[in-house]
Write a protein that holds these residues in place. Structure first.
Motif, short mmCIF file in Angstrom:
data_model
loop_
_atom_site.label_atom_id
_atom_site.label_comp_id
_atom_site.label_asym_id
_atom_site.label_seq_id
_atom_site.Cartn_x
_atom_site.Cartn_y
_atom_site.Cartn_z
N ARG A 120 9.50 4.85 15.59
CA ARG A 120 9.85 4.33 14.27
C ARG A 120 9.99 5.46 13.28
O ARG A 120 9.69 6.60 13.58
N THR A 121 10.43 5.14 12.09
CA THR A 121 10.57 6.14 11.04
C THR A 121 9.21 6.71 10.69
O THR A 121 8.19 6.28 11.18
N SER A 122 9.20 7.65 9.79
CA SER A 122 7.97 8.38 9.47
C SER A 122 6.85 7.50 8.92
O SER A 122 5.74 7.95 8.80
N THR A 123 7.14 6.26 8.58
CA THR A 123 6.08 5.38 8.08
C THR A 123 5.56 4.46 9.16
O THR A 123 4.90 3.49 8.88
N GLU A 170 -6.47 4.02 0.44
CA GLU A 170 -7.63 3.14 0.71
C GLU A 170 -7.18 1.72 1.06
O GLU A 170 -7.71 1.10 1.97
N ALA A 171 -6.21 1.20 0.30
CA ALA A 171 -5.70 -0.14 0.60
C ALA A 171 -5.09 -0.18 1.99
O ALA A 171 -5.23 -1.17 2.71
N LEU A 172 -4.42 0.89 2.37
CA LEU A 172 -3.84 0.96 3.71
C LEU A 172 -4.93 0.99 4.77
O LEU A 172 -4.86 0.26 5.76
N ARG A 173 -5.96 1.80 4.56
CA ARG A 173 -7.09 1.85 5.51
C ARG A 173 -7.74 0.48 5.67
O ARG A 173 -8.21 0.12 6.75
N ASP A 174 -7.79 -0.28 4.57
CA ASP A 174 -8.42 -1.61 4.61
C ASP A 174 -7.65 -2.61 5.46
O ASP A 174 -8.15 -3.70 5.72
N LEU A 175 -6.45 -2.27 5.90
CA LEU A 175 -5.65 -3.15 6.74
C LEU A 175 -5.98 -3.00 8.24
O LEU A 175 -5.46 -3.73 9.07
N TYR A 176 -6.85 -2.04 8.54
CA TYR A 176 -7.21 -1.75 9.92
C TYR A 176 -8.71 -1.90 10.10
O TYR A 176 -9.47 -1.69 9.16
N VAL A 177 -9.13 -2.24 11.32
CA VAL A 177 -10.57 -2.27 11.59
C VAL A 177 -11.11 -0.85 11.51
O VAL A 177 -10.38 0.12 11.72
N ALA A 178 -12.39 -0.72 11.20
CA ALA A 178 -13.03 0.60 11.12
C ALA A 178 -12.88 1.30 12.46
O ALA A 178 -13.08 0.70 13.52
N GLY A 179 -12.50 2.56 12.42
CA GLY A 179 -12.38 3.35 13.64
C GLY A 179 -11.05 3.24 14.35
O GLY A 179 -10.85 3.87 15.39
N SER A 180 -10.11 2.47 13.82
CA SER A 180 -8.81 2.30 14.47
C SER A 180 -8.00 3.60 14.44
O SER A 180 -7.73 4.15 13.37
N ALA A 181 -7.62 4.08 15.61
CA ALA A 181 -6.78 5.28 15.69
C ALA A 181 -5.43 5.03 15.04
O ALA A 181 -4.87 5.90 14.38
N ALA A 230 -2.78 6.11 7.78
CA ALA A 230 -3.37 6.63 6.54
C ALA A 230 -3.06 8.12 6.36
O ALA A 230 -2.80 8.57 5.24
N ARG A 231 -3.08 8.88 7.45
CA ARG A 231 -2.73 10.31 7.37
C ARG A 231 -1.30 10.50 6.90
O ARG A 231 -1.01 11.37 6.08
N MET A 232 -0.38 9.68 7.45
CA MET A 232 1.03 9.78 7.04
C MET A 232 1.18 9.46 5.56
O MET A 232 1.86 10.17 4.83
N LEU A 233 0.53 8.37 5.11
CA LEU A 233 0.64 8.01 3.70
C LEU A 233 0.02 9.10 2.83
O LEU A 233 0.60 9.48 1.80
N ALA A 234 -1.12 9.64 3.21
CA ALA A 234 -1.76 10.70 2.44
C ALA A 234 -0.84 11.91 2.32
O ALA A 234 -0.77 12.55 1.25
N ALA A 235 -0.12 12.24 3.38
CA ALA A 235 0.82 13.37 3.34
C ALA A 235 1.94 13.10 2.33
O ALA A 235 2.35 14.00 1.59
N TYR A 236 2.42 11.88 2.28
CA TYR A 236 3.44 11.52 1.29
C TYR A 236 2.86 11.64 -0.12
O TYR A 236 3.48 12.21 -1.01
N VAL A 237 1.68 11.07 -0.33
CA VAL A 237 1.04 11.08 -1.64
C VAL A 237 0.79 12.52 -2.09
O VAL A 237 1.04 12.88 -3.24
N ASP A 238 0.33 13.37 -1.17
CA ASP A 238 0.07 14.78 -1.50
C ASP A 238 1.33 15.49 -1.98
O ASP A 238 1.24 16.44 -2.76
N ARG A 239 2.48 15.06 -1.52
CA ARG A 239 3.75 15.66 -1.96
C ARG A 239 4.33 14.93 -3.17
O ARG A 239 5.45 15.23 -3.58
N GLY A 240 3.59 13.95 -3.69
CA GLY A 240 4.07 13.20 -4.85
C GLY A 240 5.14 12.18 -4.51
O GLY A 240 5.94 11.81 -5.36
N ALA A 247 0.84 -1.20 0.00
CA ALA A 247 0.00 0.00 0.00
C ALA A 247 0.87 1.25 0.00
O ALA A 247 0.60 2.21 -0.72
N TRP A 248 1.93 1.25 0.80
CA TRP A 248 2.84 2.40 0.82
C TRP A 248 3.54 2.56 -0.52
O TRP A 248 3.66 3.68 -1.04
#
Length: 185
Positions: free
Chosen positions: A178-181, A70-81, A87-97, A63-64
């Motif tokens: 851990r590292t940023s991921t 979405e694939a990353l979110r699917d690895l966690y139960v709904a509502g998992s902090a 997912a927020r970290m991955l989205a930040a990476y994706v937003d920066r390309g 997923a990373w």
């Protein structure tokens, strides 16, 4: 005999024991003792906890690498902090390309705290190895990760093992994050 002369010998002996243990764990992990179905990265029912964790880590790394939030979110139960944070970290990476390729998790120790047909609780000492950040004129290896220990709770939902939460544990090996991921609770 002077105890100070014995210290380098004992340190060397300890280092050899730690390396030998790491090699045994790595060989066992790579030996295919997983009860996974051919061509499927999700372990079959009754799979060994190490297999469950390895398959989950592989799906997370994919997923990373794909930048697939979405694939990353699917690895966690709904509502998992923990899942929201990842997912927020991955989205930040994706937003920066950016993408993180070649992400591997090296499991140094695994203790099964609870094992039920639909739930696993594991104490895991691991570290992230080999990730490379690519895209947007960047091609750099992730910083070296130190080992960390956490309790990982997984639940089987519709045949797939999903992470409910992770909790960082005090670790003699390292108490750094851990590292940023990484996953955070």
């Amino acid at each position: 005999m002077d105890p100070r002369r014995l210290l380098p010998f004992l340190l060397g002996l300890t280092l050899c024991a730690v390396l030998a243990t790491a090699v045994v764990v790595l060989v066992a992990w790579r030996s295919g003792t997983d009860e996974t179905r051919a061509g499927d990265s999700s372990p079959a029912a009754g799979a060994a906890p190490r297999s469950v964790l390895a398959a989950w880590d592989e799906r997370r790394a994919a997923a990373w690498a794909d930048g697939d939030v979405e694939a990353l979110r699917d690895l966690y139960v709904a509502g998992s902090a923990t899942g929201r944070s990842d997912a927020r970290m991955l989205a930040a990476y994706v937003d920066r390309g950016l993408r993180v390729e070649g992400l591997t998790t090296q499991v140094l120790a695994l203790e099964v705290l609870a094992e039920e047909p639909e739930r696993l609780i594991l104490r895991v000492t691991d570290r992230v190895r080999g990730g490379v950040v690519t895209g947007a004129a960047v091609d750099a290896a992730l910083p070296q990760d130190r080992s960390s220990t956490r309790t990982v709770t997984l639940r089987r939902v519709d045949g797939a093992w999903l992470v409910v939460r992770t909790r960082d544990q005090a670790s003699a090996a390292a108490s750094t994050s851990r590292t940023s991921t990484s996953w955070k609770s």
